[in-house]
Design a protein around this motif. Structure first.
Motif, PDB file in Angstrom:
ATOM      1  N   MET A   1      12.316 -20.066  68.244  1.00 12.39           N
ATOM      2  CA  MET A   1      10.892 -20.603  67.679  1.00 12.39           C
ATOM      3  C   MET A   1       9.612 -21.194  68.678  1.00 12.39           C
ATOM      4  O   MET A   1      10.176 -22.095  68.566  1.00 12.39           O
ATOM      5  N   ALA A   2       8.286 -20.715  68.434  1.00 10.60           N
ATOM      6  CA  ALA A   2       7.178 -21.966  69.068  1.00 10.60           C
ATOM      7  C   ALA A   2       6.400 -21.304  67.655  1.00 10.60           C
ATOM      8  O   ALA A   2       6.441 -20.717  66.906  1.00 10.60           O
ATOM      9  N   GLU A   3       5.023 -22.500  67.849  1.00  9.77           N
ATOM     10  CA  GLU A   3       4.634 -23.146  67.208  1.00  9.77           C
ATOM     11  C   GLU A   3       3.006 -23.795  68.312  1.00  9.77           C
ATOM     12  O   GLU A   3       3.336 -24.364  68.696  1.00  9.77           O
ATOM     13  N   LEU A   4       1.925 -23.036  67.346  1.00  7.21           N
ATOM     14  CA  LEU A   4       0.705 -23.419  68.145  1.00  7.21           C
ATOM     15  C   LEU A   4       0.785 -24.403  68.478  1.00  7.21           C
ATOM     16  O   LEU A   4       0.234 -24.838  69.927  1.00  7.21           O
ATOM     17  N   SER A   5       0.558 -25.721  67.537  1.00  9.66           N
ATOM     18  CA  SER A   5       0.718 -26.853  68.551  1.00  9.66           C
ATOM     19  C   SER A   5       1.632 -27.301  69.597  1.00  9.66           C
ATOM     20  O   SER A   5       1.472 -28.438  69.849  1.00  9.66           O
ATOM     21  N   GLU A   6       2.368 -26.907  69.479  1.00  6.72           N
ATOM     22  CA  GLU A   6       3.751 -26.797  70.648  1.00  6.72           C
ATOM     23  C   GLU A   6       2.865 -26.640  72.035  1.00  6.72           C
ATOM     24  O   GLU A   6       2.960 -26.981  73.250  1.00  6.72           O
ATOM     25  N   TYR A   7       2.442 -25.361  72.240  1.00  7.20           N
ATOM     26  CA  TYR A   7       1.864 -24.831  73.510  1.00  7.20           C
ATOM     27  C   TYR A   7      -0.014 -24.603  73.234  1.00  7.20           C
ATOM     28  O   TYR A   7      -0.217 -24.730  74.663  1.00  7.20           O
ATOM     29  N   SER A   8      -0.491 -24.641  72.477  1.00  7.78           N
ATOM     30  CA  SER A   8      -1.843 -25.360  72.515  1.00  7.78           C
ATOM     31  C   SER A   8      -2.877 -26.381  73.183  1.00  7.78           C
ATOM     32  O   SER A   8      -2.035 -27.485  72.673  1.00  7.78           O
ATOM     33  N   GLY A   9      -3.335 -26.750  74.207  1.00 10.51           N
ATOM     34  CA  GLY A   9      -3.799 -27.208  74.902  1.00 10.51           C
ATOM     35  C   GLY A   9      -2.487 -27.788  76.336  1.00 10.51           C
ATOM     36  O   GLY A   9      -3.761 -28.338  76.692  1.00 10.51           O
ATOM     37  N   ILE A  10      -1.681 -26.846  76.422  1.00 10.82           N
ATOM     38  CA  ILE A  10      -0.889 -27.374  77.529  1.00 10.82           C
ATOM     39  C   ILE A  10      -1.191 -26.646  78.794  1.00 10.82           C
ATOM     40  O   ILE A  10      -0.894 -27.014  79.814  1.00 10.82           O
ATOM     41  N   TYR A  11      -2.242 -25.766  78.474  1.00 11.77           N
ATOM     42  CA  TYR A  11      -2.856 -24.319  79.799  1.00 11.77           C
ATOM     43  C   TYR A  11      -4.285 -25.654  80.267  1.00 11.77           C
ATOM     44  O   TYR A  11      -4.860 -25.000  79.344  1.00 11.77           O
ATOM     45  N   GLU A  12      -4.210 -25.112  81.507  1.00  7.55           N
ATOM     46  CA  GLU A  12      -4.857 -25.048  82.302  1.00  7.55           C
ATOM     47  C   GLU A  12      -6.170 -24.318  81.996  1.00  7.55           C
ATOM     48  O   GLU A  12      -6.916 -24.453  82.516  1.00  7.55           O
ATOM     49  N   HIS A  13      -5.312 -22.906  82.089  1.00 11.91           N
ATOM     50  CA  HIS A  13      -6.022 -21.868  82.163  1.00 11.91           C
ATOM     51  C   HIS A  13      -6.546 -21.284  81.149  1.00 11.91           C
ATOM     52  O   HIS A  13      -6.886 -19.603  80.529  1.00 11.91           O
ATOM     53  N   PHE A  49       2.435 -16.395  77.457  1.00 10.65           N
ATOM     54  CA  PHE A  49       2.869 -14.474  76.034  1.00 10.65           C
ATOM     55  C   PHE A  49       4.614 -14.626  75.875  1.00 10.65           C
ATOM     56  O   PHE A  49       4.680 -14.811  74.851  1.00 10.65           O
ATOM     57  N   ARG A  50       5.326 -15.834  76.725  1.00 12.57           N
ATOM     58  CA  ARG A  50       6.286 -15.720  76.161  1.00 12.57           C
ATOM     59  C   ARG A  50       6.553 -16.752  74.622  1.00 12.57           C
ATOM     60  O   ARG A  50       7.004 -16.365  73.470  1.00 12.57           O
ATOM     61  N   ASN A  51       5.709 -17.318  74.648  1.00 11.56           N
ATOM     62  CA  ASN A  51       5.517 -18.737  73.185  1.00 11.56           C
ATOM     63  C   ASN A  51       4.225 -17.852  72.319  1.00 11.56           C
ATOM     64  O   ASN A  51       4.808 -17.930  70.892  1.00 11.56           O
ATOM     65  N   VAL A  52       4.272 -17.299  72.657  1.00 10.93           N
ATOM     66  CA  VAL A  52       3.408 -16.680  71.896  1.00 10.93           C
ATOM     67  C   VAL A  52       3.954 -14.837  71.060  1.00 10.93           C
ATOM     68  O   VAL A  52       4.239 -14.926  69.740  1.00 10.93           O
ATOM     69  N   GLY A  53       5.304 -14.590  71.833  1.00  7.18           N
ATOM     70  CA  GLY A  53       5.705 -14.177  71.496  1.00  7.18           C
ATOM     71  C   GLY A  53       6.748 -14.492  70.498  1.00  7.18           C
ATOM     72  O   GLY A  53       7.008 -13.819  69.382  1.00  7.18           O
ATOM     73  N   LEU A  54       6.956 -15.748  70.393  1.00  3.74           N
ATOM     74  CA  LEU A  54       7.728 -16.437  69.913  1.00  3.74           C
ATOM     75  C   LEU A  54       7.076 -16.681  68.171  1.00  3.74           C
ATOM     76  O   LEU A  54       8.037 -17.532  67.557  1.00  3.74           O
ATOM     77  N   ASP A  55       5.629 -17.217  68.307  1.00  4.82           N
ATOM     78  CA  ASP A  55       5.496 -17.623  67.502  1.00  4.82           C
ATOM     79  C   ASP A  55       5.120 -17.122  66.011  1.00  4.82           C
ATOM     80  O   ASP A  55       3.854 -16.307  66.415  1.00  4.82           O
TER      81      ASP A  55
END
Length: 262
Positions: A1-13, A49-55
């Protein structure tokens, strides 16, 4: 599973925010302007998109762009954009297997694997990779938006990849998809509305507001309703992806590598 705090801010685009009701809003951009396609963007989108699906906290997904265009640039004749898109890498068979076949299939499947409704607010022309919005459940388009496949047959003499092929076939039907792919003919927002592809067309600048309102309406529904209804629409496309869209990524690479290299 993923949480927004883990992937928010890691993408340049990709800039992310989420409402209290669970609407995840993703704004695509390059240096704060309209998204410019590249291998880096390609890789980020697959991860995103993978992280979105896991959250599980994402109950509705809203995709939008930045500036005058949703995504570009339009490809130039004679393959001159290939160096830009591939960031100078040599397009040999091994690299194509990694990026074209590998990432291409992953991008398509990661979009279709999003388990909740997807709403797209199309802020302007979609000059390449229109599957990013055509595979959404609901599309709200600015009145100057267009949908185009500039990166394949018309300008670059390349076989269409599986993502745009599947999206065009599912959205426009067999015959219109042919002119969209072979001739690279842009489809206007109004034409897409008349075909039933676009949900609403609004004056430029109003698309995001309406998309947010619709996304919040959906977020008021139960998880089971949202997720099972999404599955009803996405599962048939997954079957088609396995049946023939994945082959298109191979054909694209074979066709490109068979061309005289300059």
């Amino acid at each position: 599973m993923a949480e927004l705090s883990e992937y928010s801010g890691i993408y340049e685009h990709i800039s992310l925010s989420r409402s209290e009701s669970g609407v995840l809003e993703a704004r695509f951009h390059t240096n704060g302007g309209s998204l410019r396609w590249s291998v880096s963007v390609f890789m980020e989108l697959v991860s995103f998109f993978r992280n979105v699906g896991l959250d599980r906290a994402n109950r509705v997904v809203l995709l939008t762009g930045t500036g005058d265009e949703f995504v570009g640039p339009r490809a130039n004749p004679a393959g001159s954009q290939m160096a830009t898109v591939t960031e100078g890498r040599t397009l040999d068979a091994g690299y194509w297997e990694q990026v074209g076949f590998g990432l291409g299939r992953q991008l398509l499947s990661s979009i279709l694997d999003i388990p909740v409704p997807v709403v797209a607010a199309v802020n302007g022309p979609v000059l390449r990779h229109a599957e990013l919005v055509l595979l959404a459940d609901l599309i709200i388009a600015a009145d100057d938006a267009t949908f185009e496949d500039s990166a394949h047959v018309k300008y670059q003499d390349i076989v269409p990849d599986g993502g745009i092929f599947l999206a065009a076939l599912a959205s426009f039907g067999s015959h219109k998809a042919r002119s969209f792919i072979y001739l690279g003919e842009p489809i206007t927002a109004q034409e897409a509305l008349d075909m039933g592809v676009v949900t609403k067309v609004v004056a430029k600048g109003g698309e995001l507001k309406l998309a947010r309102e619709i996304a919040e309406q959906l977020a008021a529904k139960s998880d089971s309703t949202l997720r099972f209804t999404r599955a009803l629409f996405s599962n048939p496309l997954k079957v088609k992806a396995v049946e023939f869209a994945h082959q298109a990524f191979v054909y694209e690479g074979m066709g490109y590598l068979d061309r005289p290299q300059t």
